[in-house]
Design a protein around this motif. Sequence first.
Motif, PDB file in Angstrom:
ATOM      1  N   SER A  51       0.666  -0.831  -0.232  1.00  0.00           N
ATOM      2  CA  SER A  51       0.454  -0.012   0.024  1.00  0.00           C
ATOM      3  C   SER A  51       0.505   1.413  -0.346  1.00  0.00           C
ATOM      4  N   LYS A  52       2.476   1.268   0.366  1.00  0.00           N
ATOM      5  CA  LYS A  52       3.221   2.318   0.572  1.00  0.00           C
ATOM      6  C   LYS A  52       3.686   2.653  -0.647  1.00  0.00           C
ATOM      7  N   ALA A  53       3.689   1.570  -1.856  1.00  0.00           N
ATOM      8  CA  ALA A  53       4.328   1.640  -2.924  1.00  0.00           C
ATOM      9  C   ALA A  53       3.504   2.799  -3.666  1.00  0.00           C
ATOM     10  N   LEU A  54       4.371   3.099  -4.941  1.00  0.00           N
ATOM     11  CA  LEU A  54       4.129   3.978  -5.713  1.00  0.00           C
ATOM     12  C   LEU A  54       2.676   3.530  -6.585  1.00  0.00           C
ATOM     13  N   LYS A  55       1.722   4.300  -7.254  1.00  0.00           N
ATOM     14  CA  LYS A  55       1.116   3.561  -7.492  1.00  0.00           C
ATOM     15  C   LYS A  55       0.876   4.514  -8.685  1.00  0.00           C
ATOM     16  N   VAL A  56      -0.011   3.997  -9.877  1.00  0.00           N
ATOM     17  CA  VAL A  56      -0.396   4.438 -11.029  1.00  0.00           C
ATOM     18  C   VAL A  56      -1.418   6.067 -10.720  1.00  0.00           C
ATOM     19  N   VAL A 205       3.667  -4.412  -8.082  1.00  0.00           N
ATOM     20  CA  VAL A 205       4.919  -4.637  -6.881  1.00  0.00           C
ATOM     21  C   VAL A 205       3.951  -5.539  -6.094  1.00  0.00           C
ATOM     22  N   ASP A 206       4.639  -7.032  -5.709  1.00  0.00           N
ATOM     23  CA  ASP A 206       4.012  -7.684  -5.261  1.00  0.00           C
ATOM     24  C   ASP A 206       5.058  -8.483  -4.137  1.00  0.00           C
TER      25      ASP A 206
END
Length: 235
Positions: A51-56, A205-206
Amino acid sequence: MSAMEKQDVNMTSLQSQLDALAAQAYDQLPGTLLRQLQLPIEQLMASEAVSKALKVGERVSDFTLPDALGNLVTFSTLLQRGPVVVSFYRGAWCPYCNLQLRAYQQALPQIQELGASLVAISPQTADHSLSLMEKQELTFTVLSDVGNRVARQFGLVFTLDESVRAAHKQVGMDLPVYNGDESWELPMPGTFVIDQSGIACLAFVDPNFTQRLEPSTIIAKLEKLRPVQASKVIK
């Protein structure tokens, strides 16, 4: 790798190769060791780290990192030429990363034909990046993010718990040797397609390191971007 082996790799999806490698690990590694190697996956999933990763739709901050030969590469300079595919991997010691990078190398001509560039980033030192490039015959840019500064910008960094470090060393994953520090930090593997305005239009991201983005998905996204990029050039 022989020409026939390369052809076989091309005909097989990346994920099917990764699944076969994971199955091999299940068969060959002792259960206790396998459990310790998989524990970080469970911890990342429980903490909802993704949830903290860069998103579209989010903008990527500019960065500069050294390549395997020590030359500085700046992200904004790459964007001037076209979209950029940014792929974070764990290190040369990771067999899943090696499969992914090899698959991306096979897709590189198509990526470049669509006006994009490809960069792979890990926290390992430049010497280890160079060894990886030579062994895997990579011709795209491989960057060293020592200290995970850029991976932190993308929201990917986590620390391996002390309780599992010995198990990782047992299978050759001695992070202080590869990364040049004692932090035991890694990025979650993640691949992003960034358009020329610096916005992420694809983000994968996984926390499960056996799951990676298929090259075909990257190419499909770049094909959709191409008309947009062309119109910007005409204007």
